[in-house]
Motif scaffolding. Structure first.
Motif, PDB file in Angstrom:
ATOM      1  N   GLU A  91      21.677  -5.972 -12.608  1.00 37.63           N
ATOM      2  CA  GLU A  91      22.727  -6.137 -13.599  1.00 37.63           C
ATOM      3  C   GLU A  91      22.328  -7.202 -14.616  1.00 37.63           C
ATOM      4  O   GLU A  91      21.225  -7.740 -14.561  1.00 37.63           O
ATOM      5  CB  GLU A  91      24.035  -6.522 -12.898  1.00 37.63           C
ATOM      6  CG  GLU A  91      24.534  -5.464 -11.926  1.00 37.63           C
ATOM      7  CD  GLU A  91      25.797  -5.870 -11.201  1.00 37.63           C
ATOM      8  OE1 GLU A  91      26.597  -4.972 -10.891  1.00 37.63           O
ATOM      9  OE2 GLU A  91      25.992  -7.090 -10.936  1.00 37.63           O
ATOM     10  N   ARG A 106      26.193  -8.217  -4.144  1.00 35.34           N
ATOM     11  CA  ARG A 106      25.587  -8.690  -5.389  1.00 35.34           C
ATOM     12  C   ARG A 106      25.055 -10.100  -5.150  1.00 35.34           C
ATOM     13  O   ARG A 106      25.781 -10.982  -4.703  1.00 35.34           O
ATOM     14  CB  ARG A 106      26.659  -8.701  -6.484  1.00 35.34           C
ATOM     15  CG  ARG A 106      26.243  -9.274  -7.806  1.00 35.34           C
ATOM     16  CD  ARG A 106      27.421  -9.307  -8.785  1.00 35.34           C
ATOM     17  NE  ARG A 106      27.809  -7.950  -9.180  1.00 35.34           N
ATOM     18  CZ  ARG A 106      29.003  -7.422  -8.949  1.00 35.34           C
ATOM     19  NH1 ARG A 106      29.937  -8.098  -8.302  1.00 35.34           N
ATOM     20  NH2 ARG A 106      29.271  -6.193  -9.361  1.00 35.34           N
ATOM     21  N   GLY A 163      28.631  -2.522  -1.306  1.00 38.48           N
ATOM     22  CA  GLY A 163      27.540  -3.238  -1.952  1.00 38.48           C
ATOM     23  C   GLY A 163      27.703  -4.744  -1.929  1.00 38.48           C
ATOM     24  O   GLY A 163      28.817  -5.272  -1.823  1.00 38.48           O
ATOM     25  N   GLN A 208      32.784   0.316  -8.159  1.00 41.23           N
ATOM     26  CA  GLN A 208      31.326   0.384  -8.315  1.00 41.23           C
ATOM     27  C   GLN A 208      30.677   0.950  -7.055  1.00 41.23           C
ATOM     28  O   GLN A 208      29.768   1.785  -7.131  1.00 41.23           O
ATOM     29  CB  GLN A 208      30.774  -1.005  -8.632  1.00 41.23           C
ATOM     30  CG  GLN A 208      29.267  -1.036  -8.877  1.00 41.23           C
ATOM     31  CD  GLN A 208      28.777  -2.404  -9.319  1.00 41.23           C
ATOM     32  OE1 GLN A 208      29.557  -3.258  -9.726  1.00 41.23           O
ATOM     33  NE2 GLN A 208      27.476  -2.618  -9.260  1.00 41.23           N
ATOM     34  N   VAL A 251      21.795  -5.955  -6.982  1.00 33.81           N
ATOM     35  CA  VAL A 251      22.753  -5.263  -6.124  1.00 33.81           C
ATOM     36  C   VAL A 251      22.042  -4.377  -5.101  1.00 33.81           C
ATOM     37  O   VAL A 251      21.105  -3.651  -5.436  1.00 33.81           O
ATOM     38  CB  VAL A 251      23.719  -4.398  -6.967  1.00 33.81           C
ATOM     39  CG1 VAL A 251      24.659  -3.592  -6.072  1.00 33.81           C
ATOM     40  CG2 VAL A 251      24.519  -5.271  -7.932  1.00 33.81           C
ATOM     41  N   TYR A 256      23.147  -2.070  -1.171  1.00 31.22           N
ATOM     42  CA  TYR A 256      24.266  -1.516  -0.399  1.00 31.22           C
ATOM     43  C   TYR A 256      23.928  -1.480   1.089  1.00 31.22           C
ATOM     44  O   TYR A 256      22.763  -1.338   1.461  1.00 31.22           O
ATOM     45  CB  TYR A 256      24.603  -0.108  -0.901  1.00 31.22           C
ATOM     46  CG  TYR A 256      25.199  -0.135  -2.292  1.00 31.22           C
ATOM     47  CD1 TYR A 256      26.575  -0.157  -2.479  1.00 31.22           C
ATOM     48  CD2 TYR A 256      24.383  -0.178  -3.418  1.00 31.22           C
ATOM     49  CE1 TYR A 256      27.122  -0.209  -3.754  1.00 31.22           C
ATOM     50  CE2 TYR A 256      24.927  -0.247  -4.690  1.00 31.22           C
ATOM     51  CZ  TYR A 256      26.291  -0.257  -4.855  1.00 31.22           C
ATOM     52  OH  TYR A 256      26.838  -0.323  -6.111  1.00 31.22           O
ATOM     53  N   ARG A 299      30.592  -9.431  -2.593  1.00 29.55           N
ATOM     54  CA  ARG A 299      30.703  -7.976  -2.523  1.00 29.55           C
ATOM     55  C   ARG A 299      30.917  -7.398  -3.918  1.00 29.55           C
ATOM     56  O   ARG A 299      31.591  -8.010  -4.746  1.00 29.55           O
ATOM     57  CB  ARG A 299      31.876  -7.565  -1.637  1.00 29.55           C
ATOM     58  CG  ARG A 299      31.606  -7.696  -0.157  1.00 29.55           C
ATOM     59  CD  ARG A 299      32.668  -6.929   0.615  1.00 29.55           C
ATOM     60  NE  ARG A 299      32.606  -7.207   2.035  1.00 29.55           N
ATOM     61  CZ  ARG A 299      33.362  -6.601   2.934  1.00 29.55           C
ATOM     62  NH1 ARG A 299      34.237  -5.675   2.558  1.00 29.55           N
ATOM     63  NH2 ARG A 299      33.267  -6.895   4.210  1.00 29.55           N
ATOM     64  N   VAL A 300      30.381  -6.213  -4.151  1.00 25.54           N
ATOM     65  CA  VAL A 300      30.656  -5.521  -5.409  1.00 25.54           C
ATOM     66  C   VAL A 300      32.056  -4.912  -5.327  1.00 25.54           C
ATOM     67  O   VAL A 300      32.618  -4.733  -4.251  1.00 25.54           O
ATOM     68  CB  VAL A 300      29.608  -4.435  -5.744  1.00 25.54           C
ATOM     69  CG1 VAL A 300      28.199  -5.007  -5.745  1.00 25.54           C
ATOM     70  CG2 VAL A 300      29.708  -3.262  -4.802  1.00 25.54           C
TER      71      VAL A 300
END
Length: 199
Positions: free
Chosen positions: A57, A163, A161, A107, A62, A64, A102-103
């Motif tokens: 990003e 980050r 995910g 997303q 990122v 998962y 966490r995302v």
């Protein structure tokens, strides 16, 4: 001031990382986006494993995973991580470390939906990091969730995910006679600073 030129040039470490990854995707035979991800448990004992980086990003990296697996539990207890990407074909690596979050659900949902059906069902079937009697047990669980979830399963609540928002990023390139080039980017209040390091 540092003498960053050539493959090290630029003012944005995330753009530089994306450029290096794009170059590696042309030369690495398998999984150019593989990272060795390090976490630590509550006692501070480190753990490392290979995972796939899925996005770079504007200011974060990122990946998962299953939140209930070992890495998910360790990141919940100690939300900090480090990783290294190494490309043998380019003789380069990138090292990253920083806090983890966490995302967002939307997303994670979008990425989950982009995966193959088999991978989506596998996310449901795998009780990641827990003891498994045999491969037959796993395949039976895949068959069971396939029958239950159908052709368009929703993302499991236990899967999503993470980050990493780095405080340090290091770019390394191999040099003759072990005289490598290393540049460390450090996040400061006013932005990023860079420093050349001894090999």
């Amino acid at each position: 001031m540092t003498d960053r030129t050539g493959i090290f040039a630029g003012d944005d470490p995330f753009a530089l990382a994306r450029d290096w990854l794009a170059e590696a995707e042309k030369t690495e035979p398998e999984d150019a986006n593989a990272i060795a991800l390090a976490t630590s448990d509550e006692s501070g004992l480190p753990n490392v494993r290979m995972v796939l980086l899925k996005e770079i990003e504007a200011d974060a990296f990122v990946f998962y995973t299953n939140f209930e697996g070992k890495k998910g539990q360790e990141l919940a207890a100690n939300p900090q991580a480090a990783f290294v990407m190494h490309w043998k074909s380019l003789r380069r690596q990138i090292r990253v470390r920083g806090p983890v979050e966490r995302v967002e659900d939307a997303q994670a949902d979008a990425y989950y939906k982009s995966r193959s059906l088999q991978s989506r069902l596998g996310a449901w079937a795998s009780q990641q990091s827990r003891p498994l009697a045999g491969r037959g047990t796993l395949m039976a669980e895949v068959a069971k969730v396939t029958a239950q979830k159908g052709p368009d399963p929703a993302r499991p609540s236990f899967w999503g995910g993470f980050r990493i928002r780095p405080v340090e990023i290091e770019f390394w390139a191999d040099g003759r006679f072990r005289l490598h080039d290393r540049f460390r980017w450090t996040k400061e209040a006013a932005g990023w600073t860079t420093m050349r390091l001894y090999p």
